[in-house]
Write a protein that holds these residues in place. Structure first.
Motif, PDB file in Angstrom:
ATOM      1  N   THR A 222      30.736 -15.398 -84.710  1.00 35.24           N
ATOM      2  CA  THR A 222      30.678 -16.795 -85.136  1.00 35.24           C
ATOM      3  C   THR A 222      31.300 -17.723 -84.092  1.00 35.24           C
ATOM      4  O   THR A 222      30.816 -18.837 -83.871  1.00 35.24           O
ATOM      5  N   GLN A 223      32.359 -17.261 -83.423  1.00 33.06           N
ATOM      6  CA  GLN A 223      32.971 -18.091 -82.380  1.00 33.06           C
ATOM      7  C   GLN A 223      32.061 -18.188 -81.142  1.00 33.06           C
ATOM      8  O   GLN A 223      32.008 -19.229 -80.488  1.00 33.06           O
TER       9      GLN A 223
ATOM     10  N   GLN B  26      27.910 -25.819 -79.172  1.00 30.77           N
ATOM     11  CA  GLN B  26      28.571 -26.918 -78.485  1.00 30.77           C
ATOM     12  C   GLN B  26      27.973 -27.162 -77.106  1.00 30.77           C
ATOM     13  O   GLN B  26      27.988 -28.292 -76.610  1.00 30.77           O
TER      14      GLN B  26
ATOM     15  N   GLN C 272      21.972 -18.226 -89.262  1.00 33.55           N
ATOM     16  CA  GLN C 272      22.047 -18.197 -87.797  1.00 33.55           C
ATOM     17  C   GLN C 272      20.665 -18.180 -87.168  1.00 33.55           C
ATOM     18  O   GLN C 272      20.436 -18.825 -86.139  1.00 33.55           O
TER      19      GLN C 272
ATOM     20  N   ARG D 171      37.844 -18.488 -78.247  1.00 32.63           N
ATOM     21  CA  ARG D 171      36.693 -19.079 -77.554  1.00 32.63           C
ATOM     22  C   ARG D 171      36.896 -19.107 -76.043  1.00 32.63           C
ATOM     23  O   ARG D 171      35.918 -19.037 -75.283  1.00 32.63           O
TER      24      ARG D 171
ATOM     25  N   ASP E  69      29.570 -20.724 -82.005  1.00 34.54           N
ATOM     26  CA  ASP E  69      30.176 -22.056 -81.923  1.00 34.54           C
ATOM     27  C   ASP E  69      30.061 -22.597 -80.495  1.00 34.54           C
ATOM     28  O   ASP E  69      29.788 -23.789 -80.281  1.00 34.54           O
TER      29      ASP E  69
END
Length: 398
Positions: free
Chosen positions: A15-16, A23, A45, A267, A19
């Protein structure tokens, strides 16, 4: 734009990673996704990132996944089971595969990705710990990069940039100390599952959080550092650093010490592994040393954390022993999380299993040897649980 495949897409690492992709859509695109059992999240997803291929580990959930995305205006390939995960790992034009699958289950998909010529952003330490004797020769044979994506080994890798061959003297891995860093040793007999899952600094999955509480995660990282950087075990040490600002350090031949610092944010190492050798500008919170305040260090308590010595011993034994250590730990942690054994039984189960494997340790294991050792160790831990009350607290692993 880099094309990536993500294994373990619905877990913490996955999930990170997504992310980051969300972004920076001009930097990354997703070719493939593979998940465990969370079919609802995987469907979301697929809608958001539109991969060419996706797989769910649980075969019985494939019809649910198919139904959940049947209205999409494109039709990704949908697969299931271990074979499906392996197919995703080697599929298409992705240049890098982020391996976020928990445990030794990531070994075969990682090998498939290597054989497909893809660079590996390694967030699954167990793959290298168990399969190092097989994985490292394949990395060399297929000419791909193995880039660490966990915080400690990423820190070491970053510090090594520009260090000449032979310049490295020592690796220093920092550890938060986990949920029990401030507990007295005698209080550990009363630990509950809820206690072990209260990590003071990081938000992670259940298994890795327990590994942090036992400090087995750091012991496993010692073995991983040995394989990644070619350091002798005598030159890899662990230090408790409660603030988790310094993510690891290296000492050079002239005694200079280099460290990589940052807020506790997974991250950062993921982004570096995904974008290497580039550095992508982010708007994330910058490290403020005044805000961070005091940085403290202390020697780990070996009585409180016996798993560290078990990992060093297994690493020095080499061969198939690290695979046995890793599998025994996974099985023991699973039993603890299911409340079938006590917290202090975790290292006891691991040591008894490793001790039984000593005479059968294969010095130059094949993939089949590693898979066999993994399976045997899991079965052995289950068998050992019936003998815990009659066995000594710890037996010596030679």
């Amino acid at each position: 734009m880099k094309a990536i495949t993500l294994l373990g897409s619905t877990g913490s690492i996955g999930t990170q990673t997504l992310d980051i992709v969300a972004q920076y859509p001009d930097q990354f695109r997703v070719v493939g996704l593979a998940a465990g059992n969370n079919v609802e999240m995987l469907a979301q997803q697929i809608r958001a990132f539109r991969p060419s291929i996706a797989a769910i580990c649980a075969p019985e959930k494939l019809p649910i996944l198919q139904d959940a995305i049947k209205d999409l205006d494109y039709k990704p390939i949908l697969l299931a089971g271990e074979a499906g995960i392996i197919e995703v790992a080697g599929y298409g034009d992705s240049s890098s595969v982020v391996t976020g699958i928990v445990g030794c289950a990531g070994l075969l998909p990682t090998i498939a990705a290597i054989k497909a010529g893809k660079n590996i952003a390694l967030a699954n330490k167990e793959t290298l710990i168990a399969g190092g004797p097989v994985v490292l020769p394949l990395i060399k044979e297929y000419g791909v990069k193995l880039l660490p994506a966990d915080s400690e080994h990423s820190a070491i890798f970053q510090c090594l940039q520009g260090v000449p061959t032979g310049g490295l003297r020592k690796i220093i891995l920092t550890a938060s100390g986990g949920a029990f860093r401030d507990w007295a040793v005698e209080d550990l007999r009363n630990v509950t599952v809820a206690d072990a899952l209260k990590h003071p600094n990081w938000s992670m999955g259940r298994k890795i959080t327990v590994d942090s509480a036992t400090l087995m995660n750091k012991g496993l990282e010692v073995i991983e550092a040995h394989y990644l950087f070619g350091m002798d075990y005598d030159n890899i040490e662990i230090v408790i650093h409660p603030q988790s600002i310094i993510h690891s350090l290296i000492e050079l031949q002239d005694t200079s010490v280099l460290a990589q610092l940052g807020w506790a944010d997974m991250r950062l190492p993921l982004l570096y592994a995904m974008s290497y050798p580039e550095r992508i500008h982010t708007d994330w919170e910058r490290l403020d040393l005044v805000k961070a305040g005091n940085l403290t260090f202390r020697e780990p308590n070996h009585q409180k954390y016996p798993c560290m010595n078990l990992a060093y011993a297994a690493g020095r034994a080499g061969g198939s022993m690290p695979a046995v250590l890793n599998a025994a730990n996974e099985q023991a942690v699973a039993l603890f999380l299911d409340e079938k054994i006590k917290f202090l039984d975790i290292p006891r189960c691991i040591e008894m299993t490793c001790a039984r494997h000593t005479s059968d340790n294969c010095s130059n294991p094949s993939l089949e040897d590693i898979i066999g050792a993994d399976k045997w160790a899991r079965q052995q831990v289950i068998a050992e649980t019936s003998q815990l009350e009659t066995r000594p607290q710890f037996i010596s692993l030679r």
